[in-house]
Design a protein around this motif. Sequence first.
Motif, PDB file in Angstrom:
ATOM      1  N   ALA A  19       0.829  -1.208   0.000  1.00 29.20           N
ATOM      2  CA  ALA A  19       0.000   0.000   0.000  1.00 29.20           C
ATOM      3  C   ALA A  19       0.864   1.259   0.000  1.00 29.20           C
ATOM      4  CB  ALA A  19      -0.905  -0.007   1.225  1.00 29.20           C
ATOM      5  N   ASN A  20       0.388   2.278  -0.691  1.00 24.09           N
ATOM      6  CA  ASN A  20       1.070   3.571  -0.686  1.00 24.09           C
ATOM      7  C   ASN A  20       0.892   4.223   0.682  1.00 24.09           C
ATOM      8  OD1 ASN A  20       1.628   3.205  -3.406  1.00 24.09           O
ATOM      9  ND2 ASN A  20      -0.119   4.407  -4.060  1.00 24.09           N
ATOM     10  N   LEU A  21       1.986   4.699   1.258  1.00 27.44           N
ATOM     11  CA  LEU A  21       1.943   5.421   2.525  1.00 27.44           C
ATOM     12  C   LEU A  21       2.050   6.925   2.302  1.00 27.44           C
ATOM     13  CD1 LEU A  21       4.214   3.065   4.652  1.00 27.44           C
ATOM     14  CD2 LEU A  21       1.718   3.081   4.490  1.00 27.44           C
ATOM     15  N   SER A  22       2.512   7.296   1.119  1.00 30.93           N
ATOM     16  CA  SER A  22       2.571   8.705   0.724  1.00 30.93           C
ATOM     17  C   SER A  22       2.261   8.777  -0.758  1.00 30.93           C
ATOM     18  CB  SER A  22       3.966   9.297   0.993  1.00 30.93           C
ATOM     19  OG  SER A  22       4.897   8.828   0.033  1.00 30.93           O
ATOM     20  N   GLY A  23       2.023   9.974  -1.219  1.00 27.29           N
ATOM     21  CA  GLY A  23       1.922  10.179  -2.652  1.00 27.29           C
ATOM     22  C   GLY A  23       3.327  10.223  -3.235  1.00 27.29           C
ATOM     23  N   ALA A  24       3.419  10.239  -4.553  1.00 22.00           N
ATOM     24  CA  ALA A  24       4.724  10.385  -5.211  1.00 22.00           C
ATOM     25  C   ALA A  24       5.201  11.820  -5.005  1.00 22.00           C
ATOM     26  CB  ALA A  24       4.603  10.066  -6.695  1.00 22.00           C
ATOM     27  N   MET A  25       6.391  11.970  -4.441  1.00 17.53           N
ATOM     28  CA  MET A  25       6.946  13.286  -4.119  1.00 17.53           C
ATOM     29  C   MET A  25       8.068  13.595  -5.095  1.00 17.53           C
ATOM     30  SD  MET A  25       7.005  12.630   0.001  1.00 17.53           S
ATOM     31  CE  MET A  25       7.819  11.032  -0.202  1.00 17.53           C
ATOM     32  N   SER A  26       7.964  14.682  -5.818  1.00 14.17           N
ATOM     33  CA  SER A  26       8.988  15.073  -6.784  1.00 14.17           C
ATOM     34  C   SER A  26      10.108  15.824  -6.073  1.00 14.17           C
ATOM     35  CB  SER A  26       8.386  15.968  -7.866  1.00 14.17           C
ATOM     36  OG  SER A  26       7.427  15.251  -8.597  1.00 14.17           O
ATOM     37  N   LEU A  27      11.307  15.295  -6.195  1.00 16.21           N
ATOM     38  CA  LEU A  27      12.477  15.931  -5.603  1.00 16.21           C
ATOM     39  C   LEU A  27      13.355  16.480  -6.721  1.00 16.21           C
ATOM     40  CD1 LEU A  27      13.373  13.175  -2.987  1.00 16.21           C
ATOM     41  CD2 LEU A  27      12.087  15.278  -2.597  1.00 16.21           C
ATOM     42  N   ALA A  28      13.818  17.708  -6.583  1.00 15.61           N
ATOM     43  CA  ALA A  28      14.754  18.309  -7.538  1.00 15.61           C
ATOM     44  C   ALA A  28      16.171  17.885  -7.157  1.00 15.61           C
ATOM     45  CB  ALA A  28      14.636  19.827  -7.497  1.00 15.61           C
ATOM     46  N   ALA A  29      17.117  18.071  -8.039  1.00 13.56           N
ATOM     47  CA  ALA A  29      18.525  17.780  -7.729  1.00 13.56           C
ATOM     48  C   ALA A  29      18.920  18.548  -6.471  1.00 13.56           C
ATOM     49  CB  ALA A  29      19.424  18.180  -8.888  1.00 13.56           C
ATOM     50  N   ASN A  30      19.492  17.841  -5.515  1.00 13.37           N
ATOM     51  CA  ASN A  30      19.906  18.385  -4.215  1.00 13.37           C
ATOM     52  C   ASN A  30      18.734  18.902  -3.395  1.00 13.37           C
ATOM     53  OD1 ASN A  30      22.692  17.837  -4.703  1.00 13.37           O
ATOM     54  ND2 ASN A  30      22.683  19.601  -6.066  1.00 13.37           N
ATOM     55  N   GLY A  31      17.522  18.478  -3.729  1.00 16.01           N
ATOM     56  CA  GLY A  31      16.329  18.856  -2.978  1.00 16.01           C
ATOM     57  C   GLY A  31      15.925  17.742  -2.040  1.00 16.01           C
ATOM     58  N   GLY A  32      15.129  18.088  -1.050  1.00 17.01           N
ATOM     59  CA  GLY A  32      14.721  17.072  -0.100  1.00 17.01           C
ATOM     60  C   GLY A  32      13.518  17.465   0.726  1.00 17.01           C
ATOM     61  N   LEU A  33      13.227  16.609   1.700  1.00 15.91           N
ATOM     62  CA  LEU A  33      12.098  16.782   2.616  1.00 15.91           C
ATOM     63  C   LEU A  33      12.547  16.394   4.017  1.00 15.91           C
ATOM     64  CD1 LEU A  33       9.455  14.863   0.497  1.00 15.91           C
ATOM     65  CD2 LEU A  33       9.455  17.318   0.895  1.00 15.91           C
ATOM     66  N   ALA A  34      11.912  17.001   5.036  1.00 13.43           N
ATOM     67  CA  ALA A  34      12.209  16.642   6.418  1.00 13.43           C
ATOM     68  C   ALA A  34      10.981  16.841   7.303  1.00 13.43           C
ATOM     69  CB  ALA A  34      13.398  17.448   6.929  1.00 13.43           C
ATOM     70  N   PRO A  35       9.881  16.105   7.050  1.00  9.29           N
ATOM     71  CA  PRO A  35       8.699  16.236   7.895  1.00  9.29           C
ATOM     72  C   PRO A  35       8.879  15.516   9.236  1.00  9.29           C
ATOM     73  CG  PRO A  35       8.298  14.628   6.185  1.00  9.29           C
ATOM     74  CD  PRO A  35       9.659  15.206   5.932  1.00  9.29           C
ATOM     75  N   THR A  36       8.145  15.985  10.253  1.00  2.00           N
ATOM     76  CA  THR A  36       8.208  15.353  11.570  1.00  2.00           C
ATOM     77  C   THR A  36       6.803  15.139  12.121  1.00  2.00           C
ATOM     78  OG1 THR A  36       8.364  17.479  12.692  1.00  2.00           O
ATOM     79  CG2 THR A  36      10.429  16.402  12.127  1.00  2.00           C
TER      80      THR A  36
END
Length: 108
Positions: free
Chosen positions: A55-72
Amino acid sequence: MAQYEQVKFASISVASSGANTVVAAVTAKKIRVLAYSIVATGAVTAQWKSAAAGANLSGAMSLAANGGLAPTGDPTCPLFETAAGELLNLNLGGAVQVSGHVTYQEIT
């Protein structure tokens, strides 16, 4: 009420297109994600899943070069969790290095 184990941490270093195991499955336990941080070296989509093709736990997240995410989140408001007995997978849309870390608990 769920029985909690201690907070655990795992590093993320994946680069294969498709399924990438981040946390191995634990018999009869869910992996509850409290926080994560990911950074991609190139443009790629990333999606959290329960099991390799689960099962999907998140949607597809588009990351750019050297980009990221940090949710808490926290134990009372986690980000997401796998199904019991399933691994935590980070599915990548291409063969791009994605690194970071995840904070989680194993719950029954």
